[in-house]
Design a protein around this motif. Structure first.
Motif, PDB file in Angstrom:
ATOM      1  N   LYS A  59       0.773  -1.126  -0.029  1.00 50.23           N
ATOM      2  CA  LYS A  59       0.044  -0.096   0.088  1.00 50.23           C
ATOM      3  C   LYS A  59       1.039   1.308  -0.020  1.00 50.23           C
ATOM      4  N   GLN A 170      -4.569   4.387  -6.706  1.00 53.18           N
ATOM      5  CA  GLN A 170      -4.709   2.974  -6.071  1.00 53.18           C
ATOM      6  C   GLN A 170      -5.928   2.290  -5.632  1.00 53.18           C
ATOM      7  N   SER A 172      -6.063  -0.632  -3.427  1.00 54.46           N
ATOM      8  CA  SER A 172      -5.798  -1.379  -2.617  1.00 54.46           C
ATOM      9  C   SER A 172      -4.389  -1.521  -2.389  1.00 54.46           C
ATOM     10  N   ALA A 173      -4.074  -2.474  -1.287  1.00 52.42           N
ATOM     11  CA  ALA A 173      -2.739  -2.907  -1.172  1.00 52.42           C
ATOM     12  C   ALA A 173      -2.333  -3.826  -2.616  1.00 52.42           C
TER      13      ALA A 173
END
Length: 206
Positions: A59, A170, A172-173
């Motif tokens: 992340k 982004q 999510s991780a």
């Protein structure tokens, strides 16, 4: 001199598709926090890059904006993204503030420069763009149509390829937002997948 007289006349906003600022005018977004408007410019096809968004499971702080392409890309580069670093290093016609487009900036690339005559994917929230000016509505199978800008039509010198492109936003991780320029599908793809990028730069209007 009066306050009114001191105000410089407003400059006309260049039209969508017009050559400007090292690329082609793509559209306008409004920052959801500050309310400021930004004009976005897409680089020519010769400046596309290919690479991984980042590391799967990592992340990255500061890469979550749907409108601030440059902040996202700088955060990616600081975290070690080779793709982001390459985009930040671009110098096109003297402009050096290029970035990977944020999700809602990338949506404008498809809305205004859709290369194909294929029907759009209309099964999720594809096309929903609350930060564009005007606000972008959900795609239907028939809207948007193929772009009227001939250089961006399939086979044209500036056309997007019929494939997936990274945004800098982004999810999510494990995932980052991307868009398929064949049918407009917006989806989260695992970060260590190699996809194309069409850089953008932005200029404040307010």
């Amino acid at each position: 001199m009066s306050a009114t007289a001191q105000v410089a006349p407003a400059q006309p906003i260049p039209a969508i598709g017009q050559a400007y600022g090292g690329g082609f005018v793509t559209g306008i977004t409004r920052d959801p926090v500050t309310g400021k408007r930004s004009l976005h410019i897409t680089a020519g096809a010769a400046h596309e890059l290919v690479g991984k968004w980042g590391e799967y499971g990592e992340k990255i702080e500061g890469a979550d904006s749907f409108t601030d392409s440059l902040a996202n890309t700088q955060a990616m580069a600081s975290a070690g993204s080779d793709l982001a670093a390459k985009v930040l290093a671009l110098n096109i016609d003297g402009f050096t503030d290029w970035a990977i487009p944020a999700r809602d900036v990338q949506e404008l690339q498809y809305r205004h420069f859709k290369p194909t005559t294929e029907e759009n994917w209309a099964g999720r929230r594809d096309g929903d763009n609350p930060n564009s000016v005007p606000i972008g509505q959900l795609y239907s199978e028939k809207s948007p149509l193929q772009t009227t800008h001939t250089d961006f039509q399939e086979g044209g010198a500036e056309a997007f390829r019929d494939t997936w492109y990274w945004s800098s936003s982004q999810r999510s991780a494990h995932l980052a937002f991307s868009l398929d320029f064949d049918d407009g599908s917006q989806y989260g793809i695992v970060k260590d997948t190699e996809l194309r990028v069409r850089p953008v730069r932005s200029e404040f209007l307010d």
